[in-house]
Design an enzyme around this catalytic site. Structure first.
Site, mmCIF file in Angstrom:
data_model
loop_
_atom_site.group_PDB
_atom_site.id
_atom_site.type_symbol
_atom_site.label_atom_id
_atom_site.label_comp_id
_atom_site.label_asym_id
_atom_site.label_seq_id
_atom_site.Cartn_x
_atom_site.Cartn_y
_atom_site.Cartn_z
ATOM 1 N N GLN A 39 2.846 -1.260 -6.067
ATOM 2 C CA GLN A 39 3.699 -1.453 -4.889
ATOM 3 C C GLN A 39 3.071 -2.318 -3.800
ATOM 4 O OE1 GLN A 39 5.284 2.291 -3.531
ATOM 5 N NE2 GLN A 39 5.757 2.954 -5.579
ATOM 6 N N LYS A 52 3.174 4.250 -1.444
ATOM 7 C CA LYS A 52 3.719 5.396 -0.714
ATOM 8 C C LYS A 52 5.225 5.526 -0.890
ATOM 9 C CE LYS A 52 -0.184 6.407 1.471
ATOM 10 N NZ LYS A 52 -0.906 7.631 1.258
ATOM 11 N N HIS A 60 -12.304 10.082 5.494
ATOM 12 C CA HIS A 60 -11.387 9.423 4.566
ATOM 13 C C HIS A 60 -11.345 7.919 4.837
ATOM 14 C CE1 HIS A 60 -7.963 8.675 2.001
ATOM 15 N NE2 HIS A 60 -7.226 8.266 3.016
ATOM 16 N N ASP A 102 0.887 14.181 0.171
ATOM 17 C CA ASP A 102 1.512 12.855 0.211
ATOM 18 C C ASP A 102 1.071 12.108 -1.042
ATOM 19 O OD1 ASP A 102 3.061 10.804 1.308
ATOM 20 O OD2 ASP A 102 1.310 9.875 2.217
ATOM 21 N N GLU A 135 -3.230 16.918 2.889
ATOM 22 C CA GLU A 135 -2.846 16.735 4.285
ATOM 23 C C GLU A 135 -2.241 18.023 4.829
ATOM 24 O OE1 GLU A 135 -0.740 13.255 5.468
ATOM 25 O OE2 GLU A 135 -1.309 12.099 3.683
ATOM 26 N N GLU A 146 -11.151 9.102 -3.653
ATOM 27 C CA GLU A 146 -12.501 9.316 -3.141
ATOM 28 C C GLU A 146 -13.358 10.100 -4.120
ATOM 29 O OE1 GLU A 146 -12.605 10.331 1.279
ATOM 30 O OE2 GLU A 146 -10.501 10.672 0.778
ATOM 31 N N ARG A 156 -2.010 4.517 -6.613
ATOM 32 C CA ARG A 156 -3.089 3.674 -6.103
ATOM 33 C C ARG A 156 -3.081 2.258 -6.662
ATOM 34 N NH1 ARG A 156 -4.559 6.484 -1.665
ATOM 35 N NH2 ARG A 156 -5.275 8.592 -2.173
ATOM 36 N N TYR A 202 -3.460 8.553 9.905
ATOM 37 C CA TYR A 202 -4.656 8.162 9.149
ATOM 38 C C TYR A 202 -5.840 8.597 10.002
ATOM 39 C CZ TYR A 202 -7.434 4.787 6.304
ATOM 40 O OH TYR A 202 -8.329 4.182 5.458
ATOM 41 N N ASP A 217 3.287 9.381 8.999
ATOM 42 C CA ASP A 217 2.030 9.800 8.395
ATOM 43 C C ASP A 217 0.876 9.073 9.082
ATOM 44 O OD1 ASP A 217 0.485 11.290 6.694
ATOM 45 O OD2 ASP A 217 0.598 9.877 5.042
ATOM 46 N N THR A 247 -4.880 11.994 4.959
ATOM 47 C CA THR A 247 -5.789 12.713 4.073
ATOM 48 C C THR A 247 -6.945 13.322 4.856
ATOM 49 O OG1 THR A 247 -5.233 11.186 2.293
ATOM 50 C CG2 THR A 247 -7.215 12.509 2.014
ATOM 51 N N THR A 255 6.726 13.222 -1.172
ATOM 52 C CA THR A 255 5.857 14.004 -0.305
ATOM 53 C C THR A 255 6.297 15.460 -0.413
ATOM 54 O OG1 THR A 255 5.590 12.161 1.238
ATOM 55 C CG2 THR A 255 5.071 14.363 2.055
ATOM 56 N N GLU A 310 -2.880 13.605 -2.028
ATOM 57 C CA GLU A 310 -3.557 13.459 -0.743
ATOM 58 C C GLU A 310 -3.461 14.787 -0.006
ATOM 59 O OE1 GLU A 310 -2.389 10.141 1.624
ATOM 60 O OE2 GLU A 310 -3.104 8.671 0.167
#
Length: 422
Positions: free
Chosen positions: A245, A258, A139, A238, A206, A369, A242, A134, A132, A355, A262, A204
């Site tokens: 973890q 994460k 974003h 995905d 994507e 966001e 927030r 970024y 994945d 994202t 997914t 997210e």
């Protein structure tokens, strides 16, 4: 009403006209036969195993191949662009308005063309590895402003496509339930971390590239040849927790939970079908290093939309609209960077874009966001609000390109949040 190009009835608003022909894998419920590859056309699925068994793939590459007798698309996508073009030409011809092979053979047509609502879609590929990226400037900037306002985007973000390696086992097909994950959240004062279900479950927005032919270990893919290693694209959600973890372990901030789930859409739209919607990618400053410098840097103009449907509600609420064209790092650059250290990709590997956020508030690609990390709830059509996702919420992604009188679409990518396990 039938389109002029195909004998199949294709609604004008369908995502799957003859110009698209996305690939997927389906099974027939309560049938002993296993999954098999298919192509979407209107509201039907063309069973490619039937087409192949009747000798209708008669070109030099596919005539003696068993790639459409497999339970996944891996063998076919690994055959490369010449095979993809040959298959597309054959399928377009078989479904065209003036071709009688299927049109006038009712027995064959009944075997080969199945109602889409009568089949069950499964993962179209066996995913060996999942990465994945970024790659959205907006974003990265928005998240950086929330968690690192003094340095929103580190300088190295503009030098290379940042990515992490995810668990392929967590990738599921559209329509699968998503169990609310548990984990450790940030401690309060001197207390130990709290353990429990996430209170900040997020989507997210994507897309993901499906890798075609791989590369040998130690032999990177040239950025200008990378397109030949990408079979097509899918929608991808995905899911992210927030608040659990990784609450202070990652340099990107306490928002990355994460690898628990997914979701991808069932239909892979090929780059051939998307070619007419190619557009210039954003200007990159500073200029990338030579191994990332493309002769022609392009994205695809794909309109993306996210809707949330609360439990028990008939109506969903659109919460964001974005576009793949906003990506800073292109698909080709992502793939080339992935292999530059000699890493070998294999057919069926999945490369997520990260994202996809746009430049205006209505185009932000996640609730983190959209709600400023829960500080500014958004309103839904049923007069409820959301800071983050609630149990029972169904999240639906859609994506399409608008052509001259038709759409090239991806169908939908959906998942419903169900409560955490006891």
């Amino acid at each position: 009403m039938a389109t002029k190009s195909s004998f199949v009835d294709v609604d004008a608003d369908s995502h799957f006209p003859l110009q698209n022909l996305p690939y997927g894998v389906f099974r027939i419920p309560n049938c002993a036969e296993g999954p098999r590859p298919g192509v979407a056309i209107g509201g039907l699925v063309l069973d490619l195993s039937v087409v192949a068994s009747h000798g209708l793939f008669d070109g030099p590459i596919l005539s003696n191949s068993d790639c459409f007798q497999q339970t996944s698309l891996n063998k076919f996508v690994g055959m490369g662009r010449p095979a993809w073009k040959e298959a597309r030409a054959t399928i377009q011809k078989l479904l065209s308005y003036d071709e009688p092979t299927l049109r006038d053979n009712s027995s064959l047509r009944e075997k080969a063309l199945l109602p889409m609502n009568s089949v069950e879609m499964v993962l179209p590929i066996v995913i060996g590895d999942y990465t994945d990226f970024y790659s959205s400037f907006y974003h990265a900037k928005n998240c950086g402003l929330m968690f690192r306002p003094e340095n929103p985007i580190p300088p190295n973000w503009f030098q290379l496509p940042i990515a992490y390696h995810g668990r392929a086992s967590s990738v599921v097909i559209s329509g699968s339930d998503i169990i609310r994950p548990k984990g450790q959240s940030h401690p309060v004062g001197n207390s130990p971390p709290h353990f429990g279900p996430t209170q900040k479950l997020d989507f997210e927005l994507e897309m993901a590239a499906v890798v075609g032919p791989g590369n040998e270990p130690g032999k990177p893919v040239d950025v200008n040849e990378a397109e030949n290693h990408i079979f097509g694209l899918v929608l991808m959600n995905d899911w992210s927790a927030r608040d659990v973890q990784f609450w202070e372990c990652m340099p990107l901030g306490p928002f990355l939970g994460k690898n628990f789930g997914t979701t991808i859409s069932p239909w892979i739209v090929t780059l051939e079908a998307l070619e007419e919607f190619a557009c210039d990618a954003p200007n990159q400053d500073p200029r990338p290093l030579p191994y990332l410098t493309e002769k022609k840097s392009k994205n695809y103009d794909i309109s993306l939309e996210v809707a949330i449907k609360p439990a028990g509600e008939e109506q969903s609420s659109v919460v964001t609209r974005s576009n793949l064209k906003h990506l800073y790092w292109t698909l080709s650059q992502q793939l080339a960077h992935h292999t530059i250290n000699g890493c070998n990709l294999r057919p069926g590997d999945l490369l997520g874009t990260g994202t996809i956020s746009g430049p205006v508030p209505e185009s932000l690609g996640c609730l983190l966001e959209l709600t400023l990390n829960g500080q500014k709830p958004i309103s839904l059509n049923n007069n409820s609000t959301r800071k983050f996702l609630e149990d029972g919420d169904e999240v639906v992604f859609t994506g399409f390109c608008k052509g001259n009188g038709y759409k090239i679409g991806f169908g939908k990518c959906s998942g419903k949040v169900v409560p955490a396990l006891p």
